[in-house]
Enzyme design. Structure first.
Site, mmCIF file in Angstrom:
data_model
loop_
_atom_site.group_PDB
_atom_site.id
_atom_site.type_symbol
_atom_site.label_atom_id
_atom_site.label_comp_id
_atom_site.label_asym_id
_atom_site.label_seq_id
_atom_site.Cartn_x
_atom_site.Cartn_y
_atom_site.Cartn_z
ATOM 1 N N ASP A 30 0.848 -1.193 0.000
ATOM 2 C CA ASP A 30 0.000 0.000 0.000
ATOM 3 C C ASP A 30 0.885 1.246 0.000
ATOM 4 O OD1 ASP A 30 1.054 0.248 2.529
ATOM 5 O OD2 ASP A 30 -0.865 0.351 3.566
ATOM 6 N N ASP A 69 1.525 4.618 2.298
ATOM 7 C CA ASP A 69 1.223 5.235 3.589
ATOM 8 C C ASP A 69 1.626 6.701 3.542
ATOM 9 O OD1 ASP A 69 0.612 2.672 5.197
ATOM 10 O OD2 ASP A 69 2.566 2.230 4.311
ATOM 11 N N ASP A 77 -3.224 4.496 2.686
ATOM 12 C CA ASP A 77 -3.540 4.896 4.063
ATOM 13 C C ASP A 77 -3.143 6.350 4.234
ATOM 14 O OD1 ASP A 77 -4.446 2.411 4.881
ATOM 15 O OD2 ASP A 77 -2.503 1.777 5.695
HETATM 16 P P1 8DG Z 1 3.927 -2.781 3.032
HETATM 17 O O1 8DG Z 1 2.816 -1.799 3.032
HETATM 18 O O2 8DG Z 1 4.905 -2.561 1.938
HETATM 19 O O3 8DG Z 1 3.442 -4.193 3.081
HETATM 20 O O4 8DG Z 1 4.782 -2.613 4.395
HETATM 21 P P2 8DG Z 1 4.620 -1.490 5.485
HETATM 22 O O5 8DG Z 1 4.426 -0.146 4.846
HETATM 23 O O6 8DG Z 1 5.740 -1.641 6.430
HETATM 24 O O7 8DG Z 1 3.317 -1.963 6.272
HETATM 25 P P3 8DG Z 1 1.950 -1.206 6.627
HETATM 26 O O8 8DG Z 1 0.983 -2.282 6.995
HETATM 27 O O9 8DG Z 1 1.515 -0.291 5.548
HETATM 28 O O10 8DG Z 1 2.247 -0.420 7.973
HETATM 29 C C1 8DG Z 1 3.142 0.653 8.072
HETATM 30 C C2 8DG Z 1 3.254 1.097 9.502
HETATM 31 O O11 8DG Z 1 2.089 1.791 9.932
HETATM 32 C C3 8DG Z 1 3.426 -0.084 10.464
HETATM 33 O O12 8DG Z 1 4.656 0.019 11.148
HETATM 34 C C4 8DG Z 1 2.312 0.076 11.439
HETATM 35 C C5 8DG Z 1 1.957 1.552 11.309
HETATM 36 N N1 8DG Z 1 0.659 1.909 11.856
HETATM 37 C C6 8DG Z 1 0.523 2.821 12.892
HETATM 38 N N2 8DG Z 1 -0.774 2.918 13.248
HETATM 39 C C7 8DG Z 1 -1.472 2.057 12.457
HETATM 40 C C8 8DG Z 1 -2.845 1.731 12.395
HETATM 41 O O13 8DG Z 1 -3.652 2.234 13.169
HETATM 42 N N3 8DG Z 1 -3.205 0.820 11.448
HETATM 43 C C9 8DG Z 1 -2.291 0.259 10.603
HETATM 44 N N4 8DG Z 1 -2.728 -0.616 9.694
HETATM 45 N N5 8DG Z 1 -0.972 0.550 10.642
HETATM 46 C C10 8DG Z 1 -0.562 1.427 11.571
HETATM 47 O O14 8DG Z 1 1.464 3.438 13.393
HETATM 48 MN MN MN Z 2 2.665 0.242 3.757
HETATM 49 MN MN MN Z 3 -0.431 0.822 5.575
#
Ligand code: 8DG
Ligand code: MN
Ligand code: MN
Length: 362
Positions: A202, A204, A286
């Site tokens: 995703d 962020d 996100d």
């Molecule tokens: P990816 O998307 O490439 O798979 O890897 P990522 O970017 O490391 O994973 P992510 O699932 O998008 O999460 C990024 C960070 O966001 C992770 O360290 C957790 C953090 N995060 C928060 N608060 C929240 C929340 O409320 N929900 C979610 N889903 N993630 C959160 O700090």
């Molecule tokens: Mn991510």
């Molecule tokens: Mn995310």
């Protein structure tokens, strides 16, 4: 103090009976194998075992080069042996991993949990009801939330990795929209891309404004405005964090903090996509809004990795008696919040050397 999560020495030495590798004589022990076992443990609701495998996987990642089976075993520690169980230790890990990968339950759980909005509980319920495929789900008129419907509808796109270039385009799109509503606001790419990963699941994005308070409501302006059909799905949540409630982070599934946020699916125009009939792709985004005073904490929290965050928070609690979350750092011995204007200052408060994002991939 220099510290890399997941590389602490094992708390207890290996029992002498297993002076060989704790993972069987054939030692096909790879990070991928351990991640499969972690996933499988998670699917069975064994959070503790899952965490043990995740930790072991990241220790393995941090180990330098080729190790002997014995060295590997010592680094991974006895917790792993316990999680694997005696029969697996005797037959070898690769046999167990193959068994897991072929099992109908694992394959079905994997298929279902890859639907946006479906967690282990829902997937497991569907499995128990005898549902096995995505077609089954549709044909049996299974009750789906709006989020799951969107997840199913865009299943293929959402399970195709997002490339860095695509993440950057989305960042620019959001930047433009944000500027229109609130000039001076900034958009920062967090998550795996900030850690230097070339692709991710995703995008962020963290939003803030240099004047505290101005950021409030920004997200609904971006997410809810009729955005030229760019947003295929979204659900938003208002900020519900208040300092006077104390330092404890909120509970709840998939919600680690209380920022104003928007979980969405964007429609991204893509040119010359090989094999694609249409010129666009659905991408998970996100969006999170942080007041400027909490921004460094939010950035640290949303940069991840999840494993890095978990270990860092554990370190803060156990070693420093501090509560770290995506909003604040609280010192429970001094009974006060420790403010920070940058991530560097947070590491200083924790008495740690700064760990740059690219070294937070463990
Ligand atoms: P990816 O998307 O490439 O798979 O890897 P990522 O970017 O490391 O994973 P992510 O699932 O998008 O999460 C990024 C960070 O966001 C992770 O360290 C957790 C953090 N995060 C928060 N608060 C929240 C929340 O409320 N929900 C979610 N889903 N993630 C959160 O700090
Ligand atoms: Mn991510
Ligand atoms: Mn995310």
């Amino acid at each position: 103090v220099s510290w890399v999560p997941g590389t602490d020495p094992p708390p207890t030495p290996l029992p002498s009976s297993s002076s060989r590798c704790p993972t069987g004589g054939d030692s096909a022990l790879s990070q991928e194998a351990l991640e499969t076992l972690a996933e499988e443990a998670g699917f069975s609701g064994s959070e503790g075992r899952s965490l043990a495998f995740t930790r072991a996987a990241s220790v393995l990642k941090a180990l330098p080069g080729q190790l002997s089976a014995l060295e590997e075993g010592q680094a991974l520690g006895s917790g792993l042996s316990l999680s694997l169980g005696q029969d697996v230790l005797e037959d070898g890990v690769s046999v167990e991993v193959e068994r897991v990968k072929l099992s109908e339950r694992y394959r079905t759980m994997k298929l279902f949990t890859k639907i946006f909005g479906v967690g282990v509980r829902t997937a497991s319920r569907w499995y128990q009801e005898g549902i096995r495929t995505l077609v089954d789900l549709q044909e049996r008129n299974t009750k789906l939330t709006r989020q799951q419907q969107a997840g199913l509808q865009h299943y293929e796109d959402l399970n195709t990795p997002v490339e860095r270039g695509e993440a950057e385009s989305i960042g620019r799109m959001v930047q433009e929209a944000v500027q229109r509503f609130l000039p001076g606001a900034s958009v920062t790419l967090a998550g795996g891309f900030r850690r230097g990963k070339p692709r991710g699941h995703d995008v962020d994005l963290l939003l803030t404004h240099p004047e505290a308070g101005r950021e409030a409501g920004l997200l609904s302006a971006v997410c809810l405005s009729p955005h030229q059909g760019l947003i295929l799905y979204q659900h938003s949540q208002e900020n519900s964090f208040a300092l006077h409630e104390g330092p404890e982070p909120p509970g709840g599934r998939d919600v680690l903090d209380r920022f104003e946020r928007c979980f969405s699916i964007f429609r991204l125009e893509v040119q010359g996509r090989p094999g694609a009939a249409r010129g666009w792709k659905a991408v998970r985004v996100d969006l999170v809004v942080a007041p400027v005073g909490q921004f460094p904490f939010a950035l640290l929290g949303w940069t991840g990795s999840r494993h890095f965050e978990r270990e860092l928070r554990r370190f803060a609690g156990h070693e420093r008696k501090m509560v770290l979350n995506s909003h604040t750092l609280y010192d429970t011995r001094l009974n006060l919040f420790l403010p920070a204007a940058s991530e560097e200052e947070i590491f200083q408060h924790l008495g740690l050397e700064y760990v740059p994002p690219t070294q937070r991939n463990a």
